[in-house]
Write a protein that holds these residues in place. Sequence first.
Motif, PDB file in Angstrom:
ATOM      1  N   THR A 105       0.824  -1.207   0.000  1.00 16.13           N
ATOM      2  CA  THR A 105       0.000   0.000   0.000  1.00 16.13           C
ATOM      3  C   THR A 105       0.858   1.256   0.000  1.00 16.13           C
ATOM      4  N   ALA A 106       1.932   1.250   0.804  1.00 12.30           N
ATOM      5  CA  ALA A 106       2.833   2.407   0.838  1.00 12.30           C
ATOM      6  C   ALA A 106       3.496   2.619  -0.517  1.00 12.30           C
ATOM      7  N   LEU A 107       3.897   1.532  -1.164  1.00 14.97           N
ATOM      8  CA  LEU A 107       4.538   1.651  -2.474  1.00 14.97           C
ATOM      9  C   LEU A 107       3.595   2.248  -3.509  1.00 14.97           C
ATOM     10  N   LYS A 108       2.340   1.842  -3.461  1.00 14.27           N
ATOM     11  CA  LYS A 108       1.369   2.380  -4.416  1.00 14.27           C
ATOM     12  C   LYS A 108       1.137   3.870  -4.213  1.00 14.27           C
ATOM     13  N   THR A 109       1.312   4.323  -2.968  1.00 14.04           N
ATOM     14  CA  THR A 109       1.163   5.747  -2.676  1.00 14.04           C
ATOM     15  C   THR A 109       2.363   6.540  -3.171  1.00 14.04           C
ATOM     16  N   VAL A 110       3.541   5.975  -3.008  1.00 15.42           N
ATOM     17  CA  VAL A 110       4.789   6.702  -3.243  1.00 15.42           C
ATOM     18  C   VAL A 110       5.281   6.617  -4.679  1.00 15.42           C
ATOM     19  N   LEU A 111       5.162   5.438  -5.301  1.00 17.59           N
ATOM     20  CA  LEU A 111       5.735   5.257  -6.634  1.00 17.59           C
ATOM     21  C   LEU A 111       4.822   5.814  -7.716  1.00 17.59           C
ATOM     22  N   PRO A 112       5.394   6.473  -8.731  1.00 10.65           N
ATOM     23  CA  PRO A 112       4.569   6.982  -9.830  1.00 10.65           C
ATOM     24  C   PRO A 112       4.015   5.843 -10.670  1.00 10.65           C
ATOM     25  N   VAL A 113       2.831   6.057 -11.219  1.00 12.39           N
ATOM     26  CA  VAL A 113       2.201   5.058 -12.078  1.00 12.39           C
ATOM     27  C   VAL A 113       2.936   5.004 -13.413  1.00 12.39           C
TER      28      VAL A 113
END
Length: 669
Positions: A105-113
């Motif tokens: 979940t944290a990675l999905k928040t931080v990393l650009p799509v």
Amino acid sequence: MNSCKYADVIVDISHEKLDKPFTYMIPEELRLLVVPGTPVIVPFGSSDKEKKGYVISVYDEQKPENEGFVIKSIISVAPKKVSIEDELIELSAWMKDRYGCTMSTALKTVLPVKQQVKARNGYVFSKTSSGYSLHEPNDEQEKAIKEFTDNYDNGINKTYLLYGITGSGKTDVYLHIMKHVADSGRQVILLTPEISLTYQAIERLYSVFGDRIAVIHSKLSPGERYEQIKRCKDGTADIIVGPRSALFAPFKNIGLIVIDEEHDNAYKNENIPRYNAIDVAIKRAQMQNASLILASATPTPDSYEKAISGEYRLLSLTQRAGNASMPDIELVDMREELRGGNRSIFSERLDTLIRDRLAKHEQVILFINRRGYSNFVSCRSCGNAIRCPHCDVSMTTHIGHRLVCHYCGYELPMPKLCPVCGSPYIAEFGVGTQKLEKMTMKMYPEAKVARLDTDSAAGKKAAEQILSDFAEGRTDILIGTQMVVKGHDYHNVTLVGIMAADTSLYVSNYESGQRTYELISQAAGRAGRGSKKGCVVIQTYKPEHYAISCAANNDFDSYYENEMSYRKMLNYPPAIHIWTAQLSGKNEEMLERAAQEFSETIKNESSGDGGQFIGPVKPSVYKVNDYFRMLTYYKHSNYDTLLTVKEKTEEIMKEKFSKLNVSVIHDFT
């Protein structure tokens, strides 16, 4: 001490692959080194090609779904700090620990799509210059700019609070500073609340920085957003402007992060992970040896307390820039209006001033902090208020005879009979922006009236058109919520009417006084920003409340003293720290059981450490989108103690939660 035997590893960190980790064994010699966020080298595919991956979780027992498969071993721990991805992974791991979410979940928040879609040449706003240029700073502004640049040029990085009254030129100060940092070869992140990202603000930034800036906001398509992020990574943009998500721009050499309107609630993410952008900005600035500027005319008690204690450096602006003077502010007691026979939402004084401004072809802003036509519908026979079937809140009426839930968006047609007792005596109560718009058009038929709120601005360029019409004089009276008082600078606005100043005082939150002071001050600050004298009328049923009286007198110091006295007396931040754990689930019985066990665990783990425990309790809104919610609070003067109790509690409850199908969100203040 970590002794886990297995790790889930993401080999491809593109957004769509974050839910597809691969399981690897952790060799005994690496078990002390491998934790969530660690970059590792793993054998991948049928050829066992060595690839870099990132650990997102570690555990002791093999998962049932992996039984019967050969599980490969991690080869080694990869060197850290070799790419921007490494830093963002490290930031994700910090957020996972801090806010109690999963690494995924944290990675999905931080990393650009990573979603490349064709995008309106990588630009998402008009490249036409507004003609704006940085003003020559006055003495106060120059002093603030020089203090920062002297420190920066000498390699001294700090957190600054730029506190200045409305119209004092805070924006010019941080734009001068941003230009200095960017010209030195480092990168800059500027965060603003979403509603401050107006076409006027973006054109102003483009006039100063040109093609150097990237802009992101919620109205962008996935392709447009991708292009803006890509420009940050490939170096064609060295400044990014946007809401809290811009904080995760893939910059390798950040020199400065600016958070404008630092007091705004928009910097607190309400979804998982429930992070505070200011805390994350402090962490990211530390990781890149960058400076941080928090700017506000109404800083939070927490930020101001840190500034006067010396933890932050205080930069103050006490005078309006240019020739503008502070507006005259008048308090109108609506109780007296009612006693005098005036049942209108417009006081006699406000009515007189509106007619005067219309006659002079000057503009008016009417601020009311409530969307919709009225705030609820109730039966006068049985007293039932019509509520959302999915959320524990009353529904709000909107034009078109619709009832709308402002939590989940559920809609109903306006009923003709009470759904509980069948009575036809149902009525609307309260006033929202839509009803105020209708009443204003009736009171002042000669005026051109417009409304700006999240309903009227739903289209991609709707807000831009409404504000453009107002800026160019095609609208006389602009009505709206917070959207009309953020980031706007119209020199022909000489009157601001604050229609129900005490509305936000009655929210069940210890920050209600703070929010009231902020909203009144921000709204009042829209008046008289040019050469014409401004006037503000504050209509209230509670003129004696310190948040209202201090805002009317532009007296931040007295407001702060009153607010801090209240916080200290009742043990609220920043006088003390609070850990809030929100448990949620669709099964009410399981949720209540889990909440009780969770609370008992906190009690046991915190026994004797001098903290204060509250809960479990139901929040003011018990159900949202068919999920029930329970809250547990733990207060302590030592922040590290809260984190220690949280970690111990999570460890004990991990197995029980998996059986009870309950999720938990952590919030630290």
